[in-house]
Design a protein around this motif. Structure first.
Motif, PDB file in Angstrom:
ATOM      1  N   CYS A  52     -18.311 -42.486 -25.098  1.00 41.99           N
ATOM      2  CA  CYS A  52     -19.384 -43.458 -25.382  1.00 41.99           C
ATOM      3  C   CYS A  52     -18.806 -44.714 -26.032  1.00 41.99           C
ATOM      4  N   GLU A  84     -20.308 -36.902 -29.470  1.00 45.38           N
ATOM      5  CA  GLU A  84     -21.374 -35.898 -29.566  1.00 45.38           C
ATOM      6  C   GLU A  84     -21.169 -34.674 -28.666  1.00 45.38           C
ATOM      7  N   PRO A  85     -20.768 -34.850 -27.389  1.00 43.60           N
ATOM      8  CA  PRO A  85     -20.715 -33.653 -26.542  1.00 43.60           C
ATOM      9  C   PRO A  85     -19.566 -32.715 -26.890  1.00 43.60           C
ATOM     10  N   CYS A 120     -22.619 -43.637 -30.750  1.00 45.14           N
ATOM     11  CA  CYS A 120     -22.838 -42.255 -30.326  1.00 45.14           C
ATOM     12  C   CYS A 120     -23.448 -41.513 -31.519  1.00 45.14           C
ATOM     13  N   ASP A 121     -24.533 -40.892 -31.250  1.00 41.90           N
ATOM     14  CA  ASP A 121     -25.432 -40.220 -32.205  1.00 41.90           C
ATOM     15  C   ASP A 121     -25.125 -40.312 -33.704  1.00 41.90           C
ATOM     16  N   HIS A 192     -23.243 -45.603 -25.091  1.00 42.92           N
ATOM     17  CA  HIS A 192     -23.922 -44.372 -25.529  1.00 42.92           C
ATOM     18  C   HIS A 192     -25.008 -43.984 -24.528  1.00 42.92           C
ATOM     19  N   CYS A 193     -25.589 -42.815 -24.699  1.00 45.20           N
ATOM     20  CA  CYS A 193     -26.637 -42.314 -23.803  1.00 45.20           C
ATOM     21  C   CYS A 193     -27.703 -43.394 -23.618  1.00 45.20           C
ATOM     22  N   ALA A 199     -28.904 -41.800 -29.987  1.00 45.69           N
ATOM     23  CA  ALA A 199     -28.053 -42.989 -30.080  1.00 45.69           C
ATOM     24  C   ALA A 199     -28.878 -44.265 -29.939  1.00 45.69           C
TER      25      ALA A 199
HETATM   26 FE1  FES Z   1     -22.584 -40.217 -27.055  1.00 44.51          FE
HETATM   27 FE2  FES Z   1     -25.078 -39.307 -26.143  1.00 44.51          FE
HETATM   28  S1  FES Z   1     -23.102 -38.423 -25.955  1.00 44.51           S
HETATM   29  S2  FES Z   1     -24.569 -41.027 -27.291  1.00 44.51           S
END
Ligand code: FES
Length: 569
Positions: A52, A84-85, A120-121, A192-193, A199
């Protein structure tokens, strides 16, 4: 000696002052590059394991350009990337560690202010929490959303469409080869997502709270305008040091009011509740869960964004972005709140326009008149629980069902698809021991997958209750953040298979329909599970983390007490 904080290192006529100057010049900088200049720390959450933020090395250079242009001296400092993942069991376990890194990286180094690069989150709240506590002039640069996923002429949204495709694949509706093809198409650029997940929510709230330049959070990551924003952010950081504009002077009760209003209008992530409460606590401001609920009853959901709606962040940007949305909220906002621009929020959004009433709806024609999030209470959640009602199935928002209890993720994974699982669509799935102290770290496990036997029959939602969190990109009738958590002996620990659970989202209640005397008997017999973590960060975290309704921050990171400036020899 100049009044800059960094002058204590660089201008001292001491043995170590000589060393500091010599060692900066060791990095290839001439004396004129840094002497007497404000030092701007660029805290970057770049890593190969945070795609991200794949553009952050280039963006850090853009920020540096802005800092040089404005007469500052930029220094890049890496901090934990928290992709995050990949971070297990959950990046949330490390949010407070990133906050500590942020605060202490600023404290121990010769810096006068900071640009915080996150998105990212957990990176956004982690960086902001640390910056609040250190309280040097600081400005946030959001990563920006990735480009819309595209597959077979369909738009794919991060998390949201992955979850749908996974259910279809598991139910045999989507063949293996197509599922793999979809997997390759869903995340096609840095950023990011691009759903309104955690995020997009947290970067939008950072902007609403005045911690970014106006318009920063909605620009897609690969867009050249994102680079322009990075340069402008670097320039502004230097100006903020000159103006001594610090987070505690920017953030106020009004900033949090505005953040909650934006959260509701965006149909944003449940995770924002925890992060905002934690930020307020760092400032010594009260932010009870009921404040979220009362604003949820007044603020319409205007953004038609997945998972609550149809569109994605690129559409939102083209429709006018966050500034457009905020301009529609008018009197619901406190326009007098300060921002890092040196102006007020009202001044920052003046003249903003909306270019698509479909993506950003009018207040006369909202996605939902009120109630993006609901705070639930009852004998199952005395200290509160959270439900994203905008992403739930309307027919399940008032529900009474038989509990099926899972003791943790391993138990859930082992049994959820078993043919023997006694489940139907009227049941309530309960997952416990996944709260802040439970795992520890409060993972995003609350959106338990629907059992295969129900998927095969076309069922795609079922009421779920847990002390865990949920990815902001997900959907369903999922009650989260039950407090106190089961690992502390909260009522969730007392639920047994077959008990009746009642959910009434409109009435804001969540109850276990079991006589008080029986619950007292169960409580007397309850014993805490022994922790698997006897050392290290996980132990420190579990020993000090607070409950979800208090922001799940560490008790030692509160607003009181003193962290003095370092002594310099
Ligand atoms: Fe990074 Fe969703 S995985 S913002």
């Amino acid at each position: 000696m100049s009044s800059l904080r960094s002058a204590r290192w660089f201008e001292a006529a001491t043995r170590m002052g000589h060393t500091h100057r010599q060692r900066i010049m060791q990095g290839g900088f001439a004396r004129a590059d840094f002497a007497g200049k404000p030092v701007v720390a660029i805290l970057s959450t770049w890593s190969d394991l945070n795609p991200c933020h794949g553009h952050f090395r280039e963006r850090a250079d853009d920020v540096k350009r802005g800092v040089w242009e404005a007469g500052g001296f930029p220094v890049e400092i890496p901090v934990m990337a928290l992709g995050e993942p990949f971070v297990k069991p959950t990046a949330m376990l490390y949010r407070s560690l990133l906050a500590i890194q942020t605060e202490e990286s600023l404290r121990c180094h010769p810096v006068d202010g900071a640009v915080l690069m996150g998105g990212c989150d957990k990176t956004t709240p982690g960086l902001i929490l640390g910056a609040i506590s250190m309280n040097l002039p600081a400005i946030f640069l959001p990563a920006g959303p990735m480009l819309t996923g595209r597959w077979r002429n369909q738009a794919l949204g991060s998390g949201t469409d992955t979850a749908k495709a996974f259910m279809d694949w598991k139910a045999g509706v989507l063949p293996d080869a197509e599922f793999r093809e979809m997997e390759e198409a869903g995340a096609r650029s840095p950023g990011h997502c691009m759903t309104m997940g955690t995020a997009s929510t947290m970067t939008a709230l950072a902007e609403t709270m005045g911690l970014t330049l106006p318009g920063a959070s909605s620009i897609p990551a690969p867009d050249s305008r994102h680079r322009h924003m990075a340069v402008a952010t670097g320039r502004r950081a230097v100006e903020m040091i000159a103006a001594d504009l610090r987070p505690r002077a920017v953030l106020s009760d009004a900033s949090f009011h505005n953040a909650i209003v934006a959260l509701m209008a965006l149909g944003g992530s449940t995770n924002a509740v925890i992060h905002l409460v934690a930020m307020a606590r760092r400032l010594g401001l009260a932010l009870p869960l009921d404040r979220f609920d009362s604003l949820s009853r007044r603020v319409p959901v205007l953004a038609d964004l997945r998972p609550s709606g149809r569109y994605l962040m690129e559409d939102f940007f083209e429709a006018g972005g966050l500034r457009g949305l905020l301009s529609r909220l008018g009197d619901l906002l406190d326009g007098g709140a300060r921002t890092v621009s040196g102006r007020t929020l009202a001044e920052d959004i003046a003249g903003a326009k909306v270019w698509s009433d479909e993506v950003i709806r009018t207040r006369a024609d909202p996605i939902k008149a009120t109630g993006g999030l609901a705070i639930l209470r009852g004998n199952l959640a005395p200290d509160g629980a959270v439900l994203k009602s905008s992403a739930a199935t309307p027919g399940l928002l008032r529900h009474r069902g038989r509990a099926i209890v899972f003791e943790g993720w391993a138990d859930f994974a082992a049994r959820v698809d078993s043919a023997d699982l006694d489940v139907d669509e009227t049941c309530v799935m309960v997952l416990r021991n996944c709260g802040p102290r439970g795992t520890p770290g409060m993972p995003e496990w609350g959106m338990m997958q629907v059992p295969k036997k129900l998927l095969d029959r076309g069922v795609r939602d079922i009421v779920r209750v847990s002390d865990a969190r949920m990815s902001g990109t997900h959907f369903g009738t999922v009650v989260l953040h039950v407090a106190p958590e089961a690992a502390l002996g909260g009522p969730l620990a007392l639920v047994r298979d077959g008990d009746i659970i009642e959910l009434d989202a409109e009435g804001r209640s969540l109850d276990l329909v079991v006589p008080e005397a029986e619950l007292a008997r169960r409580k007397a017999a309850w014993r805490p599970q022994s922790s698997r973590h006897g050392r290290g960060w996980a132990k420190l975290y579990a020993d000090h983390v607070e409950q979800a309704d208090r922001g799940a921050d560490l008790d030692v990171l509160g607003p009181t007490g003193e962290s003095p400036e370092p002594e310099i020899n």
